[in-house]
Design a protein around this motif. Sequence first.
Motif, mmCIF file in Angstrom:
data_model
loop_
_atom_site.group_PDB
_atom_site.id
_atom_site.type_symbol
_atom_site.label_atom_id
_atom_site.label_comp_id
_atom_site.label_asym_id
_atom_site.label_seq_id
_atom_site.Cartn_x
_atom_site.Cartn_y
_atom_site.Cartn_z
ATOM 1 N N SER A 162 0.814 -1.208 0.000
ATOM 2 C CA SER A 162 0.000 0.000 0.000
ATOM 3 C C SER A 162 0.855 1.270 0.000
ATOM 4 O O SER A 162 0.344 2.370 -0.088
ATOM 5 N N GLN A 163 2.174 1.096 0.084
ATOM 6 C CA GLN A 163 3.035 2.282 0.017
ATOM 7 C C GLN A 163 3.138 2.763 -1.417
ATOM 8 O O GLN A 163 2.931 1.995 -2.343
ATOM 9 N N VAL A 164 3.498 4.044 -1.575
ATOM 10 C CA VAL A 164 3.803 4.528 -2.918
ATOM 11 C C VAL A 164 5.191 4.004 -3.260
ATOM 12 O O VAL A 164 6.168 4.358 -2.606
ATOM 13 N N ARG A 165 5.251 3.116 -4.242
ATOM 14 C CA ARG A 165 6.532 2.478 -4.593
ATOM 15 C C ARG A 165 6.841 2.677 -6.059
ATOM 16 O O ARG A 165 5.937 2.848 -6.865
ATOM 17 N N PRO A 166 8.123 2.640 -6.408
ATOM 18 C CA PRO A 166 8.434 2.727 -7.836
ATOM 19 C C PRO A 166 7.889 1.513 -8.575
ATOM 20 O O PRO A 166 7.881 0.406 -8.033
ATOM 21 N N VAL A 167 7.391 1.722 -9.785
ATOM 22 C CA VAL A 167 6.932 0.610 -10.628
ATOM 23 C C VAL A 167 7.512 0.813 -12.028
ATOM 24 O O VAL A 167 7.974 1.901 -12.369
ATOM 25 N N ILE A 168 7.474 -0.252 -12.808
ATOM 26 C CA ILE A 168 7.839 -0.131 -14.215
ATOM 27 C C ILE A 168 6.541 -0.024 -15.011
ATOM 28 O O ILE A 168 5.661 -0.874 -14.891
ATOM 29 N N ASN A 169 6.424 1.056 -15.775
ATOM 30 C CA ASN A 169 5.224 1.271 -16.573
ATOM 31 C C ASN A 169 5.421 0.625 -17.948
ATOM 32 O O ASN A 169 6.056 1.187 -18.814
ATOM 33 N N ALA A 170 4.866 -0.587 -18.105
ATOM 34 C CA ALA A 170 4.963 -1.254 -19.413
ATOM 35 C C ALA A 170 3.612 -1.227 -20.112
ATOM 36 O O ALA A 170 3.327 -2.038 -20.988
ATOM 37 N N THR A 171 2.735 -0.292 -19.705
ATOM 38 C CA THR A 171 1.372 -0.257 -20.237
ATOM 39 C C THR A 171 1.290 0.393 -21.613
ATOM 40 O O THR A 171 0.320 0.205 -22.331
ATOM 41 N N GLY A 172 2.269 1.215 -21.949
ATOM 42 C CA GLY A 172 2.186 1.944 -23.217
ATOM 43 C C GLY A 172 1.376 3.228 -23.106
ATOM 44 O O GLY A 172 1.194 3.935 -24.086
ATOM 45 N N VAL A 173 0.879 3.532 -21.899
ATOM 46 C CA VAL A 173 0.214 4.819 -21.674
ATOM 47 C C VAL A 173 1.278 5.772 -21.132
ATOM 48 O O VAL A 173 1.766 5.591 -20.015
ATOM 49 N N VAL A 174 1.652 6.762 -21.938
ATOM 50 C CA VAL A 174 2.824 7.575 -21.603
ATOM 51 C C VAL A 174 2.575 8.403 -20.335
ATOM 52 O O VAL A 174 3.370 8.388 -19.404
ATOM 53 N N THR B 134 1.512 -4.219 -16.649
ATOM 54 C CA THR B 134 1.331 -4.579 -18.058
ATOM 55 C C THR B 134 -0.144 -4.429 -18.412
ATOM 56 O O THR B 134 -0.944 -4.001 -17.583
ATOM 57 N N ARG B 135 -0.508 -4.810 -19.628
ATOM 58 C CA ARG B 135 -1.936 -4.870 -19.943
ATOM 59 C C ARG B 135 -2.233 -6.192 -20.634
ATOM 60 O O ARG B 135 -1.330 -6.842 -21.170
ATOM 61 N N ILE B 136 -3.495 -6.596 -20.591
ATOM 62 C CA ILE B 136 -3.904 -7.837 -21.254
ATOM 63 C C ILE B 136 -4.750 -7.474 -22.464
ATOM 64 O O ILE B 136 -5.665 -6.652 -22.369
ATOM 65 N N GLU B 137 -4.379 -8.056 -23.591
ATOM 66 C CA GLU B 137 -5.163 -7.839 -24.816
ATOM 67 C C GLU B 137 -5.234 -9.174 -25.526
ATOM 68 O O GLU B 137 -4.221 -9.871 -25.606
ATOM 69 N N ALA B 138 -6.390 -9.507 -26.066
ATOM 70 C CA ALA B 138 -6.578 -10.764 -26.792
ATOM 71 C C ALA B 138 -6.014 -11.940 -25.978
ATOM 72 O O ALA B 138 -5.305 -12.800 -26.500
ATOM 73 N N ASP B 139 -6.302 -11.911 -24.682
ATOM 74 C CA ASP B 139 -5.899 -12.993 -23.784
ATOM 75 C C ASP B 139 -4.386 -13.191 -23.680
ATOM 76 O O ASP B 139 -3.922 -14.285 -23.363
ATOM 77 N N LYS B 140 -3.644 -12.125 -23.972
ATOM 78 C CA LYS B 140 -2.190 -12.211 -23.804
ATOM 79 C C LYS B 140 -1.704 -10.990 -23.014
ATOM 80 O O LYS B 140 -2.280 -9.905 -23.124
#
Length: 456
Positions: free
Chosen positions: A72-84, A425-431
């Motif tokens: 629940s802490q604010v932690r660094p994450v890797i944004n691999a979503t493609g939303v800039v 990440t994100r899920i698209e077409a079950d991947k």
Amino acid sequence: MLPSVDELLRTSAGRKYITSEGSAAATAAARSALAKLRDSMGDMPRENLERCDLITEAEAQLGSSLSARHLSQVRPVINATGVVIHTNLGRAPLSEEAKTAVRDVSGHCSLEYDLETGKRGHRGGRIDRLISELTGAEDALVVNNGAAAVFLVLTALAQNTEVVISRGELVEIGGDFRIPDVLTASGAILREVGTTNRTKLFDYERAINPNTGMILRVHPSNFRIIGFTAAPKREELAAFARQHNVVFYEDLGSGALIDMSTIGLADEPVVKPVVEAGVDLVSFSSDKLVGAAQAGIIVGGQQLIKRLRKHPLYRVLRPDKLTFAVLDATLQAYRRGEMFEKIPVLRQLAATPDSIAERISRLIQAVQPVRHLQLRIIDGFSTVGGGAAPAQEIPTKLITASRPDISATELERRFRLDSEIPVITRIEADKVMLDLRTVLVEDEERLIDAVRRVDR
Ligand SMILES: *Cc1c(COP(=O)(O)O)cnc(C)c1O
């Protein structure tokens, strides 16, 4: 049969909790773990209860309560979503110069101190000048965020007067920021004109009366009305406002400081031409397309900005030294013409599918040999996010990740929770899809590590 709080705190889970969160929090957590255990014991047959099992169970409870606390802490994450510009992931990542600037001013600094005279200085004076220079405005003022900018302008300049706005611009931005509600909360009176898709100059003309204080224009940000639409030109509305002696204020939302059409974003208004069109006040966020820290920037004529600066609400909304440091470093990059090299948001938006494909190949090479994962490279799209250019799809290359033995949902969960640093990440077409456009180059090693873990 239950262990005591002290006994539980002496176990390895208990000691770990104390080290991480301090003994008061650990004691409270141990109490609540034991209470939970006591409740659940009612359902167990008595003869099956073993004291050592209960201790193990209580330790497990405490362990998961500690992980929940960490998550629940604010932690660094890797944004691999493609939303800039991902609002949930902290919007704009800072430039290296901005990070250094934050470190540099984090002790004592000359925030409101004039080093030449040795007297009190003007907070953010240098930033205001920088912004004026970059936008062609007479003066500028920085507040805590874009919403604060809107609220300050309406409260200071339009309270108890009518604010004329097109029905097509009564939008909700997200996070419950709704233009009609902000307007009402500021004490201004909403005077909506035109229709959802078409508003003309004569709609504004018919609404003007002696109690009109302002014409407000709001960038629709995260949605678009297309097809049979109309709105008066900015220049027309500016001339009209001047003629009737009312303030013309435009909330631009993202507010690009440079022309984005060179990187394929034709849709985003640039602040400078908006100022030149004769709009009296313009506001925009600094952690969207500008690519700095969270703040709201207001630019416009000297007299109006002065009134905003003098209003008591400004004192409530003024940013701290860290924000000014980030803004300074980021705006300098614009001034030097190095924005596309230095500012992550712009660098990410400008990245080509070819350069992204190269990074993907390097990553796939680096994780070889894989045991369970299937990694492929496909064509796809990234998005700007942050309410900018919602209809714009930016061509990119994506990694699709799958494992024959687990579902895409489970794989997504493992990327998020099983790696040292959560990978979103994100899920698209079950991947599961990973878009390297939004992964910072300096995070690539950590991403490789995360892929290896998920492969185990
Ligand atoms: C994003 C946005 C805001 C709010 O700005 P914050 O910096 O998120 O507070 C206000 N108006 C418009 C048009 C926006 O797009």
